[in-house]
Enzyme design. Structure first.
Site, mmCIF file in Angstrom:
data_model
loop_
_atom_site.group_PDB
_atom_site.id
_atom_site.type_symbol
_atom_site.label_atom_id
_atom_site.label_comp_id
_atom_site.label_asym_id
_atom_site.label_seq_id
_atom_site.Cartn_x
_atom_site.Cartn_y
_atom_site.Cartn_z
ATOM 1 N N ASP A 155 46.244 -18.753 -38.231
ATOM 2 C CA ASP A 155 45.301 -17.843 -38.902
ATOM 3 C C ASP A 155 44.664 -16.901 -37.883
ATOM 4 O O ASP A 155 43.898 -16.010 -38.249
ATOM 5 C CB ASP A 155 44.264 -18.607 -39.732
ATOM 6 C CG ASP A 155 43.358 -19.514 -38.915
ATOM 7 O OD1 ASP A 155 43.570 -19.635 -37.698
ATOM 8 O OD2 ASP A 155 42.428 -20.116 -39.507
ATOM 9 N N SER A 156 45.018 -17.079 -36.594
ATOM 10 C CA SER A 156 44.643 -16.091 -35.573
ATOM 11 C C SER A 156 45.248 -14.731 -35.913
ATOM 12 O O SER A 156 44.893 -13.722 -35.304
ATOM 13 C CB SER A 156 45.097 -16.545 -34.183
ATOM 14 O OG SER A 156 46.451 -16.935 -34.193
ATOM 15 N N ASP A 186 49.574 -22.341 -40.830
ATOM 16 C CA ASP A 186 48.175 -22.700 -40.582
ATOM 17 C C ASP A 186 47.361 -22.512 -41.861
ATOM 18 O O ASP A 186 47.334 -21.419 -42.434
ATOM 19 C CB ASP A 186 47.650 -21.749 -39.493
ATOM 20 C CG ASP A 186 46.481 -22.314 -38.741
ATOM 21 O OD1 ASP A 186 46.145 -23.496 -38.938
ATOM 22 O OD2 ASP A 186 45.906 -21.567 -37.929
ATOM 23 N N LYS A 207 49.234 -26.964 -40.696
ATOM 24 C CA LYS A 207 48.211 -27.401 -39.733
ATOM 25 C C LYS A 207 46.841 -27.193 -40.367
ATOM 26 O O LYS A 207 46.624 -26.186 -41.057
ATOM 27 C CB LYS A 207 48.330 -26.589 -38.437
ATOM 28 C CG LYS A 207 47.200 -26.862 -37.444
ATOM 29 C CD LYS A 207 47.411 -26.184 -36.114
ATOM 30 C CE LYS A 207 46.875 -24.780 -36.030
ATOM 31 N NZ LYS A 207 45.434 -24.640 -36.318
ATOM 32 N N GLU A 264 42.392 -27.951 -39.529
ATOM 33 C CA GLU A 264 41.440 -28.208 -38.448
ATOM 34 C C GLU A 264 40.459 -29.320 -38.815
ATOM 35 O O GLU A 264 40.020 -29.415 -39.966
ATOM 36 C CB GLU A 264 40.648 -26.924 -38.141
ATOM 37 C CG GLU A 264 41.521 -25.799 -37.644
ATOM 38 C CD GLU A 264 40.730 -24.544 -37.262
ATOM 39 O OE1 GLU A 264 39.486 -24.613 -37.127
ATOM 40 O OE2 GLU A 264 41.379 -23.494 -37.098
ATOM 41 N N GLU A 316 42.876 -28.300 -28.655
ATOM 42 C CA GLU A 316 42.543 -26.969 -28.114
ATOM 43 C C GLU A 316 41.256 -27.000 -27.288
ATOM 44 O O GLU A 316 40.250 -27.601 -27.692
ATOM 45 C CB GLU A 316 42.365 -25.979 -29.281
ATOM 46 C CG GLU A 316 41.937 -24.597 -28.799
ATOM 47 C CD GLU A 316 41.987 -23.522 -29.875
ATOM 48 O OE1 GLU A 316 42.380 -23.811 -31.015
ATOM 49 O OE2 GLU A 316 41.617 -22.380 -29.533
HETATM 50 O O1 KIV Z 1 45.412 -19.718 -35.516
HETATM 51 C C1 KIV Z 1 45.885 -20.074 -34.448
HETATM 52 O O2 KIV Z 1 46.679 -19.386 -33.798
HETATM 53 C C2 KIV Z 1 45.462 -21.360 -33.927
HETATM 54 C C3 KIV Z 1 45.428 -21.466 -32.456
HETATM 55 C C4 KIV Z 1 44.170 -20.857 -31.952
HETATM 56 C C5 KIV Z 1 45.545 -22.846 -32.001
HETATM 57 O O3 KIV Z 1 45.084 -22.217 -34.657
#
Ligand code: KIV
Length: 285
Positions: A45-46, A84, A114, A116, A184
């Site tokens: 989600d980056s 994500d 993924k 968090e 992380e």
């Molecule tokens: O969104 C992403 O790229 C991530 C990384 C910061 C680990 O979750």
């Protein structure tokens, strides 16, 4: 090369082979990463920062994620892809989490999702998604979706007690059925302790050299995203400077009439058609 599965990653960690993990958000980048032999791609989600220009990940939606995951899958058909789960796509209920996790598999052909955190609510989500047959990667340490509570993008686990809490979180995620965990922004000693205590692949980003694999945000490591570069990033290229120079050269050549050169950069027309066109245009005057 055939696409790696979770079994391959388990076998790699038994043999002490490092897992190479990078983010990608689009078809072209994913294609290059597959060609380069990257083992695992995270559509993070980056992308909110890297592709959409936000200063945080909160505004990213499921629609954004699915669209980008689809492009990445088209670019890297033979690579293990992790989708994500964006903010508020899994926090509400187990049902919401299963349904959105399922979209990554069904609509974007991702291999894993993924999410968090490792509090009781998230542990429940991990169990539920895993029981629905979907591979889950946990994410602990510096978790951007918790940045309000963490007080910003700050390294985690820097005291013995905080490190112990992270080791416990990793255990809880593993017991809940997580297939792997991303750690992380923690000291190398903490990355090491989590890795040594785990029975599943531990991937690290800014978590030192001991984790089973390494992740970087691709736009950081090629010098593409320059708003902010975390301490743990190594720059392998300066693509941003190369692109800026190319855009400047193009702008200059267009303004000076040096591009395009008709003999080189345009389509050909048969001589008789050119003559015919000139004749018709003359008659029309
Ligand atoms: O969104 C992403 O790229 C991530 C990384 C910061 C680990 O979750």
């Amino acid at each position: 090369m055939a696409k790696k599965s979770i079994l391959d990653f388990q076998s790699m960690i038994r043999k002490g082979e490092k897992i190479v993990y990078l983010t990608a958000y689009d078809y072209l980048t994913a294609k290059m990463q597959e060609k380069a032999g990257v083992d695992m791609i995270l559509v993070g989600d980056s992308l909110g920062m890297v592709c959409l220009g936000y200063d945080k990940t909160f505004p990213v939606t499921m629609e954004d994620m699915i669209r980008h995951c689809q492009g990445v899958r088209r670019g890297a058909p033979e690579t293990f892809i992790v989708g994500d789960m964006p903010y508020m796509s899994y926090q509400v209920s187990d049902e919401q989490a299963i349904s959105n996790a399922g979209r990554f598999i069904q609509e974007a052909d991702s291999d894993c999702i993924k999410l968090e955190g490792a509090g009781p609510r998230i542990i429940s989500r991990v169990k539920a998604i895993n029981e629905a047959g979907i591979l889950v990667m946990g994410h602990i340490g510096l978790t951007p979706q918790f940045m309000g509570q963490l007080g910003g993008y700050k390294a985690q686990g820097r005291s013995a007690q905080a490190a112990l809490a992270l080791i416990k979180q990793a255990k809880l995620l593993e017991e809940a059925g997580a297939a792997s965990i991303l750690v992380e922004g923690v000291p190398a000693e903490v990355g090491k302790a989590i890795t040594e205590n785990a029975g599943i692949p531990i991937l690290g980003i800014g978590a030192g050299s001991y984790t089973h694999g390494q992740l970087l945000i691709y736009a950081d490591m090629v010098g593409f995203y320059d708003n902010f570069t975390p301490k743990f990033v190594k720059k392998y290229a300066n693509v941003g400077a190369v692109l800026t120079q190319a855009f400047q050269d193009y702008a200059q050549e267009v303004r000076e009439g040096k591009f395009p050169i008709d003999a080189e950069h345009t389509y050909k027309m048969k001589d008789e058609e050119v003559l015919e066109l000139a004749k018709i245009l003359k008659e029309q005057k």
